[in-house]
Write a protein that holds these residues in place. Sequence first.
Motif, PDB file in Angstrom:
ATOM      1  N   HIS A  25      11.160   1.683   7.387  1.00 30.97           N
ATOM      2  CA  HIS A  25      10.746   0.695   7.676  1.00 30.97           C
ATOM      3  C   HIS A  25      10.786  -0.578   6.382  1.00 30.97           C
ATOM      4  CE1 HIS A  25       7.834  -2.488   8.787  1.00 30.97           C
ATOM      5  NE2 HIS A  25       8.528  -3.035   9.520  1.00 30.97           N
ATOM      6  N   ARG A  83       4.638   5.925   2.241  1.00 33.95           N
ATOM      7  CA  ARG A  83       4.770   6.874   2.898  1.00 33.95           C
ATOM      8  C   ARG A  83       5.149   7.026   4.473  1.00 33.95           C
ATOM      9  NH1 ARG A  83      -0.850   9.287   0.822  1.00 33.95           N
ATOM     10  NH2 ARG A  83      -0.382   8.669  -0.934  1.00 33.95           N
ATOM     11  N   GLN A  84       3.628   6.224   4.697  1.00 30.75           N
ATOM     12  CA  GLN A  84       3.896   6.498   6.506  1.00 30.75           C
ATOM     13  C   GLN A  84       5.614   6.083   6.977  1.00 30.75           C
ATOM     14  OE1 GLN A  84       0.528   4.806   7.661  1.00 30.75           O
ATOM     15  NE2 GLN A  84      -0.619   6.707   7.143  1.00 30.75           N
ATOM     16  N   ASN A  85       5.434   5.256   6.516  1.00 30.34           N
ATOM     17  CA  ASN A  85       6.705   4.672   7.802  1.00 30.34           C
ATOM     18  C   ASN A  85       8.558   3.934   6.055  1.00 30.34           C
ATOM     19  OD1 ASN A  85       9.010   4.031   8.672  1.00 30.34           O
ATOM     20  ND2 ASN A  85       7.386   3.021  10.186  1.00 30.34           N
ATOM     21  N   THR A 106       0.735   4.048   1.527  1.00 27.98           N
ATOM     22  CA  THR A 106       0.249   4.567   2.955  1.00 27.98           C
ATOM     23  C   THR A 106       1.577   4.135   3.536  1.00 27.98           C
ATOM     24  OG1 THR A 106      -1.370   3.495   3.223  1.00 27.98           O
ATOM     25  CG2 THR A 106      -1.768   5.386   2.512  1.00 27.98           C
ATOM     26  N   THR A 107       1.358   2.898   3.450  1.00 29.45           N
ATOM     27  CA  THR A 107       2.745   2.305   4.493  1.00 29.45           C
ATOM     28  C   THR A 107       3.408   2.720   4.005  1.00 29.45           C
ATOM     29  OG1 THR A 107       1.124  -0.039   3.846  1.00 29.45           O
ATOM     30  CG2 THR A 107       3.218   0.364   4.569  1.00 29.45           C
ATOM     31  N   LEU A 165       8.746   7.724  -3.688  1.00 29.36           N
ATOM     32  CA  LEU A 165       7.780   8.636  -2.629  1.00 29.36           C
ATOM     33  C   LEU A 165       7.509  10.226  -4.183  1.00 29.36           C
ATOM     34  CD1 LEU A 165       9.566   8.284   0.281  1.00 29.36           C
ATOM     35  CD2 LEU A 165       7.458   8.025   0.102  1.00 29.36           C
ATOM     36  N   GLU A 178       0.725  -1.616   0.215  1.00 31.62           N
ATOM     37  CA  GLU A 178       0.154   0.497   0.226  1.00 31.62           C
ATOM     38  C   GLU A 178       1.317   1.586   0.571  1.00 31.62           C
ATOM     39  OE1 GLU A 178      -3.393  -0.228   3.225  1.00 31.62           O
ATOM     40  OE2 GLU A 178      -1.854  -1.848   3.416  1.00 31.62           O
ATOM     41  N   ASP A 225       5.113   9.842  -5.913  1.00 31.61           N
ATOM     42  CA  ASP A 225       3.309   9.823  -5.271  1.00 31.61           C
ATOM     43  C   ASP A 225       3.267  11.576  -4.981  1.00 31.61           C
ATOM     44  OD1 ASP A 225       1.272   9.031  -2.966  1.00 31.61           O
ATOM     45  OD2 ASP A 225       3.034   9.516  -2.112  1.00 31.61           O
TER      46      ASP A 225
END
Length: 425
Positions: free
Chosen positions: A13, A8-10, A5-6, A34, A3, A37
């Motif tokens: 990781h 983008r957020q981290n 969002t995964t 990124l 995803e 995006d």
Amino acid sequence: MLEITTIRQNPSHVIERLGAKNFDKAAQAITDILALDAQRRAVQQQLDDARNQNKTISEQIGKLYKQGNQQQANELKQQVNTINDNIRQLEANMGSIEQQLDAQLVQLPNLPHQSVPLGKHPDDNQVVKTSGTVPTLHPNAKPHWDLVTQYNLVNFEIGAKITGSGFPLYIGKGARLQRALINFFLDEAIAAGYTEYLPPHLVNEASAYATGQLPDKEGQMYHATADNLYLIPTAEVPLTNIYRDVILKQDELPVKLTGYTPCFRREAGSHGIGTRGLNRLHQFDKVEIVQIQHPDNSYQALEEMLQHVEGLLTKLGLPYRVLRLCGGDMSFTSALTYDLEVFSAAQQQWLEVSSVSNFETYQANRLKLRFRDTETKKNILAHTLNGSALALARIVASLLENNQTPNGITIPQALQKYTGFDIID
RNA sequence: GGAGGUUUGGCAGAGUGGUCGAAUGCGGCGGUCUUGAAAACCGUUGUACCGAAAGGUACCGGGGGUUCGAAUCCCUCAGCCUCCGCCA
């Protein structure tokens, strides 16, 4: 597919976990993704604005026409034409960005679970359990490819004549043994709460894409080009696609499906040692189990599925071991995979007969398979899992080898009511 | 394979170029009433993306086109239904 969002957020990781799966250039890929995006969102904002202008002015034109004010309407048309040129450009831009983004995302494998051992080769897989005893065979014991000829159970030459190598012809008790195993496995799955399905054996492009066979494994499937359909490499593909574009109610979870299908694999380029007899085929039979689970329960479900498969092997009296696959040996789409291998006593070899995996949201994201969370009222990607329960050809190979006696091949107790005979002689 | 019809929100079903993301009914959810339930009445009820929010955008089987403007017109592909042909 991961995803966005995964990522983008981290991002750090994600990069770290991709590393655990030996994915090269993870850092570069994530940086590119990124950037794309961010571009995508900026362009979308512009596009939305431009479209909004188009809509607003067009409404005004409509009103002007009704009032009979043609001249002013025509002036506004000129304005809209300019806006539309801009929209066309932005759309082209957007299309290209999305294409690039998708191309990048599709290349990212699933992130391995924390418990996945590091490693690149099958040697790095972790043996988590070994069970059962390897039988001591009599002095004249033979590998299964000799046994099937001796008892006339499988004929590879005629299969090759009809179709080609890797398409065995099962005969007499050999054929009945196949049928018995299929019924045994299906009944066991039904008893464990799975609903039986008999799906189509050819699938379209959208289905093959949704479960991840396309675009990564294009060459591994047989392709019926006249109709652009693919022969299924596993029942996982049609079974999981039942739930493509579906939003489940939370209380419908878990969904448990099973099905028998033949499986077709081109296995391009793999020949030689370890591929003799029934060890590696272009067509084999398999009963598959699939679960759709709430994310909170998926790892517990994975253990249950593992136990289910272990139970089958135990009932068949086959010595087996369970491997937790290392990052490098896992499939592209899996977050955690257990392989089950049986020991085939005459060829003195472990044969993989099952692979049980949790894909977490990786498949669900492509499938658009979600459930509605009763608390938050939001639609959340479900977790998908599947496992072979079991793949027949290698089970047959080890049954024949392990159960051979000077007087014939004995059939395990649990299977006898399905075969209708207790010995092959 | 040939001919015709059809495809709209969870379901049924309006809408044939201009505030239509879409009437209405059913269903679902919340509420009023009730000892409780039903009925009745009121409200609410698609998905995704962008945005801190306000709000905006897209989606009426898929794709493409015409137009200032498309659920509505055109092209094309697919699914479903009916009839004919072939066939396990």
